[in-house]
Scaffold this active site. Structure first.
Site, PDB file in Angstrom:
ATOM      1  N   LYS A  26      50.019 -37.752   8.389  1.00 49.00           N
ATOM      2  CA  LYS A  26      48.743 -38.994   9.278  1.00 49.00           C
ATOM      3  C   LYS A  26      49.412 -38.921  10.740  1.00 49.00           C
ATOM      4  O   LYS A  26      47.941 -40.516  10.055  1.00 49.00           O
ATOM      5  CB  LYS A  26      48.475 -39.339   8.161  1.00 49.00           C
ATOM      6  CG  LYS A  26      47.728 -38.542   6.718  1.00 49.00           C
ATOM      7  CD  LYS A  26      47.064 -39.072   5.231  1.00 49.00           C
ATOM      8  CE  LYS A  26      46.343 -37.680   4.863  1.00 49.00           C
ATOM      9  NZ  LYS A  26      45.247 -38.534   3.860  1.00 49.00           N
TER      10      LYS A  26
ATOM     11  N   ARG B 180      53.264 -36.808   0.243  1.00 49.46           N
ATOM     12  CA  ARG B 180      52.709 -35.418   0.181  1.00 49.46           C
ATOM     13  C   ARG B 180      53.410 -33.949   0.802  1.00 49.46           C
ATOM     14  O   ARG B 180      53.959 -33.749   1.173  1.00 49.46           O
ATOM     15  CB  ARG B 180      51.294 -35.676   1.242  1.00 49.46           C
ATOM     16  CG  ARG B 180      50.749 -37.332   1.161  1.00 49.46           C
ATOM     17  CD  ARG B 180      49.343 -37.067   2.550  1.00 49.46           C
ATOM     18  NE  ARG B 180      48.864 -38.599   2.060  1.00 49.46           N
ATOM     19  CZ  ARG B 180      49.641 -39.755   2.653  1.00 49.46           C
ATOM     20  NH1 ARG B 180      50.571 -39.978   3.393  1.00 49.46           N
ATOM     21  NH2 ARG B 180      48.741 -40.636   2.961  1.00 49.46           N
TER      22      ARG B 180
ATOM     23  N   TYR C  63      45.726 -48.326  -8.569  1.00 46.73           N
ATOM     24  CA  TYR C  63      46.364 -48.277  -9.488  1.00 46.73           C
ATOM     25  C   TYR C  63      47.383 -49.791 -10.878  1.00 46.73           C
ATOM     26  O   TYR C  63      47.510 -49.473 -11.552  1.00 46.73           O
ATOM     27  CB  TYR C  63      47.796 -47.795  -9.053  1.00 46.73           C
ATOM     28  CG  TYR C  63      48.232 -46.669  -8.129  1.00 46.73           C
ATOM     29  CD1 TYR C  63      48.659 -45.658  -9.218  1.00 46.73           C
ATOM     30  CD2 TYR C  63      47.987 -47.007  -6.613  1.00 46.73           C
ATOM     31  CE1 TYR C  63      48.124 -44.401  -7.868  1.00 46.73           C
ATOM     32  CE2 TYR C  63      47.849 -45.581  -6.017  1.00 46.73           C
ATOM     33  CZ  TYR C  63      47.877 -44.279  -6.566  1.00 46.73           C
ATOM     34  OH  TYR C  63      47.822 -43.087  -6.602  1.00 46.73           O
TER      35      TYR C  63
ATOM     36  N   HIS D 161      48.926 -33.355  -6.491  1.00 44.67           N
ATOM     37  CA  HIS D 161      49.006 -35.130  -5.664  1.00 44.67           C
ATOM     38  C   HIS D 161      49.202 -35.831  -6.905  1.00 44.67           C
ATOM     39  O   HIS D 161      49.382 -36.679  -7.052  1.00 44.67           O
ATOM     40  CB  HIS D 161      47.083 -35.006  -4.962  1.00 44.67           C
ATOM     41  CG  HIS D 161      47.085 -36.416  -4.233  1.00 44.67           C
ATOM     42  ND1 HIS D 161      47.559 -35.920  -2.718  1.00 44.67           N
ATOM     43  CD2 HIS D 161      47.088 -37.851  -4.708  1.00 44.67           C
ATOM     44  CE1 HIS D 161      47.454 -37.210  -2.431  1.00 44.67           C
ATOM     45  NE2 HIS D 161      46.966 -38.206  -3.172  1.00 44.67           N
TER      46      HIS D 161
ATOM     47  N   HIS E  52      49.563 -46.160   2.304  1.00 42.91           N
ATOM     48  CA  HIS E  52      48.830 -46.542   2.604  1.00 42.91           C
ATOM     49  C   HIS E  52      48.263 -46.966   3.825  1.00 42.91           C
ATOM     50  O   HIS E  52      49.138 -48.124   3.869  1.00 42.91           O
ATOM     51  CB  HIS E  52      47.964 -47.208   1.294  1.00 42.91           C
ATOM     52  CG  HIS E  52      48.373 -46.211   0.062  1.00 42.91           C
ATOM     53  ND1 HIS E  52      48.350 -46.651  -1.392  1.00 42.91           N
ATOM     54  CD2 HIS E  52      48.292 -44.700  -0.054  1.00 42.91           C
ATOM     55  CE1 HIS E  52      48.083 -45.729  -2.286  1.00 42.91           C
ATOM     56  NE2 HIS E  52      47.920 -44.367  -1.249  1.00 42.91           N
TER      57      HIS E  52
ATOM     58  N   ARG F 291      51.914 -37.886  -6.855  1.00 39.65           N
ATOM     59  CA  ARG F 291      52.306 -38.735  -5.778  1.00 39.65           C
ATOM     60  C   ARG F 291      52.114 -39.881  -6.855  1.00 39.65           C
ATOM     61  O   ARG F 291      52.125 -41.108  -6.594  1.00 39.65           O
ATOM     62  CB  ARG F 291      51.469 -38.068  -5.006  1.00 39.65           C
ATOM     63  CG  ARG F 291      50.942 -39.843  -3.323  1.00 39.65           C
ATOM     64  CD  ARG F 291      50.361 -38.922  -2.434  1.00 39.65           C
ATOM     65  NE  ARG F 291      49.535 -40.772  -1.872  1.00 39.65           N
ATOM     66  CZ  ARG F 291      50.547 -41.141  -0.839  1.00 39.65           C
ATOM     67  NH1 ARG F 291      51.696 -40.154  -0.456  1.00 39.65           N
ATOM     68  NH2 ARG F 291      49.668 -41.644   0.213  1.00 39.65           N
TER      69      ARG F 291
END
Length: 417
Positions: A294, A270, A397, A362, A388, A365
């Site tokens: 994060k 990111r 995906y 994004h 994730h 990504r």
């Protein structure tokens, strides 16, 4: 000495050292210190001289009005630039141009520019300020969430009361439904969901404060939106090559952009994670890179092509104390770390140059995930690389795993009933 300000204002002539910039007035004693700080912060001599010219004009303007440096405030700064524009100058015409000068003066303890005083708060602003205080002190929400919720409340109140002072007891369920439906027709599902979250919070606040007789938060319509309904918008291999080709790797900026883009498209980082990378996060011996974002820290393998691109870039990188050992600092003055917004802006620039739309960072990504999937990586592998927290986030995906989907699709009989 030669005055940098000709009798006929216009584009200022080029000077490349401080001794040829004539400064009089209250800033006279700060010329050398300001010049040295500008050079230390990464300004070229030409750029630093341009800043000194602006300082010379400001100093003369203060003298003409019998003002001292400590008299400077937002009002006088606006008046200075108004006078500068009227005089016919074509460069440095907004308060933003004074930032390096004011930064030096504030660090030196010479001036302290107070925040500009806004107009007296009306009933709407007072209500929103009380609501924001409640969110901060009672709900302990972050500043970004407080701004988002306050903005939702502001939109609703202005929609309902226009220029009149807000009267919460006049609110009805119909007002809320009409507002949300109108908003949902003009904005995306995600944006509307954010709005209704803030609106529910505000209506609960009004009830808790006794401003309304009924808790109207239940009247806020739910926004229909299902997860995993869209497709990840990754880039094709041809598009990736096109984006990377927009970097001029003969320059330091081009090498930085190439390394930054390749890092994001291969590891799915990111923008905020790229911005926080430091030199110590790369383990060249073991071929690993530490990624922080994060609230977590992960060690990922560093692909050979990414490592080579970063090594070529870092050979031209001259560390500066203000860079704080960041891998991707600002190239242009003033020195300092490149922030998340700067990373995003760089990515958008190269996506646009390559003709990729929409140019959202994004998408790199998504590209990393789809490329891993096409090369046989499992969902668990992709989730580990993308870091994730929930398997549901990675599950989207599966929709672009065309090889796996082809194995389960039922053949068409050719008969239409």
């Amino acid at each position: 000495m030669v005055s940098p300000f000709p009798a006929s204002p216009g584009k200022e002539t080029t000077m490349v050292n401080s001794s040829t910039v004539q400064v009089t007035g209250p800033l006279l004693g700060h010329v050398e210190a300001l010049w040295n700080e500008l050079l230390e912060r990464g300004y070229t001599p030409l750029s630093a001289a341009n800043v000194l010219r602006l300082a010379a004009h400001l100093s003369r303007w203060l003298t003409a009005r019998r003002l001292a440096l400590d008299d400077l405030n937002a009002k006088y700064i606006d008046a200075f630039f108004h006078a500068r524009r009227r005089a016919g100058y074509v460069q440095f015409l907004t308060p933003k141009a004074l930032k390096p000068i004011l930064h030096y003066l504030e660090q030196a303890g010479v001036v302290s520019i107070p925040e500009p005083q806004g107009s007296p708060a009306g009933p709407l602003e007072l209500l929103l300020q009380d609501y924001a205080d409640y969110l901060v002190h009672e709900r302990t929400l972050t500043a970004s969430v407080v701004r988002q919720y306050s903005d939702s409340a502001r939109r609703f109140l202005i929609s309902r009361f226009a220029q009149r002072p807000p009267r919460p007891r006049e609110l009805s369920a119909e007002d809320i439904i009409v507002f949300v439906l109108d908003y949902s027709h003009r904005y995306s599902i995600g944006t509307t969901k954010l709005l209704v979250s803030g609106l529910r919070s505000f209506l609960r606040y009004l009830y808790l404060q006794g401003a309304v007789d009924l808790n109207l938060s239940g009247a806020v319509p739910a926004v229909a939106g299902w997860r995993l309904t869209g497709l990840p918008k990754g880039l094709s291999e041809a598009e990736v090559r096109r984006v990377l080709s927009t970097c001029d790797r003969r320059t330091r900026l081009g090498r930085r952009s190439y390394a930054l883009l390749l890092l994001m498209v291969r590891l799915g980082l990111r923008s905020c994670e790229v911005a926080t990378l430091k030199l110590d996060d790369i383990d060249w011996q073991h071929g690993e890179i530490t990624v922080r974002g994060k609230g977590r820290e992960d060690i990922l393998p560093l692909p050979a092509d990414v490592g080579e691109a970063m090594a070529r870039y870092l050979r031209l990188h001259q560390p500066h104390p203000q860079d704080k050992r960041r891998i991707f600092p600002r190239i242009r003055a003033p020195h300092g770390p490149l922030r998340s917004a700067g990373v995003g802006a760089a990515v958008r620039k190269h996506l646009r140059l390559a003709g990729v739309h929409p140019p959202h960072p994004h998408r790199l990504r998504h590209t990393a995930a789809t490329q891993m999937l096409c090369h046989g990586a499992s969902m668990d592998n992709i989730a580990q690389v993308l870091r994730h927290c929930s398997p549901d986030t990675t599950a989207i995906y599966a929709k672009v795993d065309y090889q796996a989907l082809g194995a389960v699709v039922q053949p068409w009989s050719g008969v239409v009933s």
